[in-house]
Design a protein around this motif. Structure first.
Motif, PDB file in Angstrom:
ATOM      1  N   ASN A   5       0.859  -1.173   0.000  1.00  0.00           N
ATOM      2  CA  ASN A   5       0.000   0.000   0.000  1.00  0.00           C
ATOM      3  C   ASN A   5       0.903   1.233   0.000  1.00  0.00           C
ATOM      4  O   ASN A   5       1.361   1.697   1.039  1.00  0.00           O
ATOM      5  N   MET A   6       1.179   1.755  -1.178  1.00  0.00           N
ATOM      6  CA  MET A   6       2.133   2.856  -1.321  1.00  0.00           C
ATOM      7  C   MET A   6       1.666   4.134  -0.637  1.00  0.00           C
ATOM      8  O   MET A   6       2.475   4.930  -0.184  1.00  0.00           O
ATOM      9  N   ARG A   7       0.366   4.349  -0.531  1.00  0.00           N
ATOM     10  CA  ARG A   7      -0.129   5.545   0.158  1.00  0.00           C
ATOM     11  C   ARG A   7       0.258   5.511   1.630  1.00  0.00           C
ATOM     12  O   ARG A   7       0.654   6.529   2.199  1.00  0.00           O
ATOM     13  N   PHE A   8       0.129   4.356   2.257  1.00  0.00           N
ATOM     14  CA  PHE A   8       0.517   4.220   3.665  1.00  0.00           C
ATOM     15  C   PHE A   8       2.021   4.429   3.822  1.00  0.00           C
ATOM     16  O   PHE A   8       2.473   5.088   4.758  1.00  0.00           O
ATOM     17  N   ILE A   9       2.802   3.857   2.926  1.00  0.00           N
ATOM     18  CA  ILE A   9       4.259   3.954   3.015  1.00  0.00           C
ATOM     19  C   ILE A   9       4.712   5.409   2.875  1.00  0.00           C
ATOM     20  O   ILE A   9       5.503   5.909   3.685  1.00  0.00           O
ATOM     21  N   ILE A  10       4.195   6.101   1.871  1.00  0.00           N
ATOM     22  CA  ILE A  10       4.585   7.492   1.646  1.00  0.00           C
ATOM     23  C   ILE A  10       4.141   8.372   2.806  1.00  0.00           C
ATOM     24  O   ILE A  10       4.897   9.225   3.290  1.00  0.00           O
ATOM     25  N   THR A  11       2.916   8.175   3.287  1.00  0.00           N
ATOM     26  CA  THR A  11       2.415   8.971   4.409  1.00  0.00           C
ATOM     27  C   THR A  11       3.222   8.695   5.669  1.00  0.00           C
ATOM     28  O   THR A  11       3.549   9.628   6.417  1.00  0.00           O
ATOM     29  N   GLY A  12       3.567   7.449   5.916  1.00  0.00           N
ATOM     30  CA  GLY A  12       4.356   7.100   7.096  1.00  0.00           C
ATOM     31  C   GLY A  12       5.736   7.736   7.072  1.00  0.00           C
ATOM     32  O   GLY A  12       6.189   8.299   8.070  1.00  0.00           O
ATOM     33  N   ILE A  13       6.394   7.673   5.929  1.00  0.00           N
ATOM     34  CA  ILE A  13       7.720   8.274   5.808  1.00  0.00           C
ATOM     35  C   ILE A  13       7.628   9.786   5.974  1.00  0.00           C
ATOM     36  O   ILE A  13       8.462  10.404   6.645  1.00  0.00           O
ATOM     37  N   GLY A  54       3.799   7.264  12.223  1.00  0.00           N
ATOM     38  CA  GLY A  54       4.411   7.129  10.904  1.00  0.00           C
ATOM     39  C   GLY A  54       5.068   5.773  10.699  1.00  0.00           C
ATOM     40  O   GLY A  54       4.952   5.169   9.630  1.00  0.00           O
ATOM     41  N   ILE A  55       5.741   5.278  11.733  1.00  0.00           N
ATOM     42  CA  ILE A  55       6.383   3.960  11.634  1.00  0.00           C
ATOM     43  C   ILE A  55       5.339   2.864  11.482  1.00  0.00           C
ATOM     44  O   ILE A  55       5.491   1.945  10.667  1.00  0.00           O
ATOM     45  N   VAL A  56       4.259   2.975  12.243  1.00  0.00           N
ATOM     46  CA  VAL A  56       3.187   1.969  12.142  1.00  0.00           C
ATOM     47  C   VAL A  56       2.570   1.992  10.746  1.00  0.00           C
ATOM     48  O   VAL A  56       2.330   0.932  10.151  1.00  0.00           O
ATOM     49  N   LEU A  57       2.314   3.179  10.214  1.00  0.00           N
ATOM     50  CA  LEU A  57       1.764   3.267   8.857  1.00  0.00           C
ATOM     51  C   LEU A  57       2.710   2.663   7.823  1.00  0.00           C
ATOM     52  O   LEU A  57       2.269   1.978   6.896  1.00  0.00           O
ATOM     53  N   THR A  58       3.999   2.914   7.983  1.00  0.00           N
ATOM     54  CA  THR A  58       4.975   2.364   7.040  1.00  0.00           C
ATOM     55  C   THR A  58       4.987   0.836   7.098  1.00  0.00           C
ATOM     56  O   THR A  58       4.981   0.170   6.056  1.00  0.00           O
TER      57      THR A  58
END
Length: 69
Positions: A5-13, A54-58
């Motif tokens: 899920n690239m949206r989660f990864i980008i938002t987390g970072i 952010g870490i959890v989302l990533t």
């Protein structure tokens, strides 16, 4: 198979980077504060919470979602 899920990864970072930036900016402002220790304690708690989210989302983004069969 799972799809990232690239949206989660980008938002987390982005959240981790923003939290670190906020902490560093506030560290520069601490000497002008009346109580720098308490200010940095509050800033550290807020930055830690945002970085943790952010870490959890990533991680959730890398785990991904099920791809429809």
């Amino acid at each position: 198979m799972r799809q990232k899920n690239m949206r989660f990864i980008i938002t987390g970072i982005a959240l981790v980077v923003l939290a670190a930036g906020f902490f560093l900016v506030m560290m520069g402002m601490a000497p002008q504060s009346n109580d720098p220790a308490t200010m940095m304690q509050t800033v550290g708690e807020a930055s830690g919470v945002v970085a943790g989210i952010g870490i959890v989302l990533t991680v959730l983004g890398f785990i991904g979602k099920k791809f429809p069969a």
